[in-house]
Design a protein around this motif. Structure first.
Motif, short mmCIF file in Angstrom:
data_model
loop_
_atom_site.label_atom_id
_atom_site.label_comp_id
_atom_site.label_asym_id
_atom_site.label_seq_id
_atom_site.Cartn_x
_atom_site.Cartn_y
_atom_site.Cartn_z
N VAL A 190 44.44 38.37 40.15
CA VAL A 190 43.40 37.68 40.12
C VAL A 190 44.16 36.16 39.34
N MET A 191 44.11 35.31 39.42
CA MET A 191 45.52 34.17 38.94
C MET A 191 44.39 32.44 38.86
N VAL A 236 46.16 42.08 51.10
CA VAL A 236 46.94 42.47 49.73
C VAL A 236 45.49 41.67 49.07
N PRO A 237 44.39 42.02 48.43
CA PRO A 237 43.52 41.27 47.05
C PRO A 237 43.60 40.43 45.93
N PHE A 238 42.98 39.41 46.51
CA PHE A 238 43.25 38.24 45.05
C PHE A 238 42.32 37.57 45.01
N ILE A 239 41.67 36.51 43.49
CA ILE A 239 41.06 36.01 43.68
C ILE A 239 41.96 35.17 43.06
N LEU A 240 41.27 34.02 43.62
CA LEU A 240 41.99 32.55 42.71
C LEU A 240 40.46 31.90 42.19
N LEU A 241 40.86 30.96 40.57
CA LEU A 241 39.61 30.39 40.25
C LEU A 241 40.78 29.09 40.12
N MET A 242 40.00 28.83 41.32
CA MET A 242 40.49 26.82 41.19
C MET A 242 39.83 25.92 40.55
N ILE A 250 48.06 22.66 41.67
CA ILE A 250 49.01 23.93 41.49
C ILE A 250 48.05 25.27 42.55
N ASP A 251 47.00 25.16 41.80
CA ASP A 251 46.09 25.90 42.59
C ASP A 251 46.24 25.76 43.62
N THR A 266 39.88 35.26 47.69
CA THR A 266 38.44 35.01 47.23
C THR A 266 38.89 33.89 46.56
N VAL A 267 38.36 32.64 47.18
CA VAL A 267 38.08 31.87 46.15
C VAL A 267 36.68 30.88 45.26
N VAL A 268 36.97 31.04 43.88
CA VAL A 268 35.61 30.77 42.90
C VAL A 268 36.28 29.03 42.75
N ASP A 269 35.58 27.78 43.35
CA ASP A 269 36.41 27.11 42.91
C ASP A 269 35.07 25.66 42.20
N ALA A 270 35.38 25.66 41.21
CA ALA A 270 34.67 24.56 40.43
C ALA A 270 33.82 23.09 41.14
N LEU A 271 35.24 22.60 41.47
CA LEU A 271 34.24 21.44 42.43
C LEU A 271 33.24 22.05 43.68
N ASP A 272 33.49 23.19 44.45
CA ASP A 272 32.39 23.18 45.41
C ASP A 272 30.59 23.45 44.05
N TYR A 273 30.97 23.72 43.25
CA TYR A 273 29.64 24.19 42.41
C TYR A 273 29.37 22.23 41.85
N GLY A 274 29.86 21.66 42.82
CA GLY A 274 29.70 20.17 41.30
C GLY A 274 30.06 20.08 39.91
N LEU A 275 31.65 20.53 39.95
CA LEU A 275 31.93 20.33 38.51
C LEU A 275 31.62 18.56 38.05
N SER A 276 32.49 17.80 38.37
CA SER A 276 32.89 16.61 38.43
C SER A 276 31.69 15.54 39.15
N SER A 277 30.59 16.14 39.65
CA SER A 277 29.71 14.69 40.29
C SER A 277 28.84 15.15 38.82
N VAL A 278 28.81 16.16 37.12
CA VAL A 278 28.16 15.38 35.83
C VAL A 278 28.80 15.61 34.94
#
Length: 322
Positions: A190-191, A236-242, A250-251, A266-278
């Motif tokens: 995880v990174m 090789v399994p990775f999780i990237l919290l973007m 960097i991410d 697997t990428v969990v990306d704050a941009l995909d969930y609209g963070l900078s829109s609110v």
């Protein structure tokens, strides 16, 4: 008493605060990190530190006196190391603020000020401890040094909890896919970067190692190319919290390398969930960890269902003397 009132009370007693020290264990320690990161990024005079509780107990920093604010956290309020650290900081004259969900708990009884938060009621409730710590950091900075984007942070706090709940609900389909793909993984790395760095850490040591008994390692995305990338290979399994914000590049650099060699990513990306829109872009960096924490909790739950291993199942914790 809310964070603003607490810091006002401290300022009435001590106008010269030099240090802000965050103390906790495990997930609670990680929940304090965004607040520490915020002060590191914005304070010009305040010194900050972030300790696992027994390090604080056995190697107590000399700065712990009446010019220090010490913020401790324990979900149940009875983590022995953190209870001891809270009492020690108070004995040394620091202004001690504790975060817990448990009224009348040992940590609450040892602190000068207590903020009670929720946890189990919703995905956003699980963010309250992290949110209150960040609010305290914002108030400390604004009241002692002034902070240009104070209103933007207040806007962020007014939006993040609703967004987190919506994002968590929308993540179920992707989380189920993740669970099926990762349920038999012998190890998961995880990174992340920025304020989310210790969300990656707690994902690794708590959600993976503690709650799922899966071997796991974690590292900063910026450190990926200084050692860890040598273990990258197909599947090789990775999780990237973007992150959405200044450390996104960097991410992104790490993600490009993972995709180049076809790692299972697997990428969990704050941009995909609209963070900078609110949340205003001036402060978006500091809200990444809250949103990502809510979303990845859904991933962890789905993984536990796929593996038939409840997140509450333990071998040693709470069962042995250690």
């Amino acid at each position: 008493m809310d964070p603003k009132q607490i810091i006002e009370k401290i300022r009435e007693k001590q106008s010269n605060i030099k240090s802000v020290i965050f103390v906790g264990c495990g997930a609670s320690k990680a929940d304090l990190y965004p607040a520490k990161y915020f002060l590191d990024e914005n304070a010009k005079n305040l010194r900050t530190n972030h300790f696992t509780a027994n390090e604080f107990n056995y190697a107590t920093p000399a700065a712990v006196d009446d010019t220090a604010i010490v913020i401790t956290a324990s979900l149940g309020g009875n983590t022995p190391e953190t209870v001891q650290a809270t009492a020690k900081a108070k004995e040394l004259g620091a202004h001690v603020i504790s975060l817990t969900r448990s009224v009348g708990s040992p940590i609450a009884n040892n602190a000068n000020y207590v903020i009670y938060h929720r946890f189990a009621e919703s995905y956003s409730a699980k963010l309250e401890k992290m949110g209150y710590a960040l609010e305290l950091a914002v108030e400390i900075l604004n009241q002692y040094e002034g902070y240009e984007y104070y209103k933007d942070m207040k806007t962020g706090f007014s939006k993040i909890f609703d967004l987190a709940d919506k994002a968590a609900k929308s993540a179920i389909v992707d989380a189920k896919k993740f669970a099926q793909e990762y349920k038999d993984a012998p190890i998961i790395y995880v990174m992340s970067s920025g304020a989310t760095h210790e969300v990656a850490y707690s994902t690794s040591i708590c959600l993976m190692m503690e709650m799922q008994w899966i071997n796991s390692g974690t590292f900063h995305s910026g450190e990926f190319f200084h050692g860890p990338f040598e273990i990258v290979d197909r599947d090789v399994p990775f999780i990237l919290l973007m992150n959405d914000g200044r450390t996104r590049k960097i991410d992104s650099r790490a993600l490009t390398f993972l995709q180049r060699f076809k790692a299972k990513t697997t990428v969990v990306d704050a941009l995909d969930y609209g963070l900078s829109s609110v949340v205003p872009k001036t402060v978006v960096d500091y809200f990444n960890p809250m949103l990502i924490t809510a979303v990845f909790r859904v991933y962890a739950e789905e993984l536990s269902y796929a593996r038939q291993h409840a997140l509450t199942k333990r071998r040693y914790m709470w069962k042995l003397e250690y």
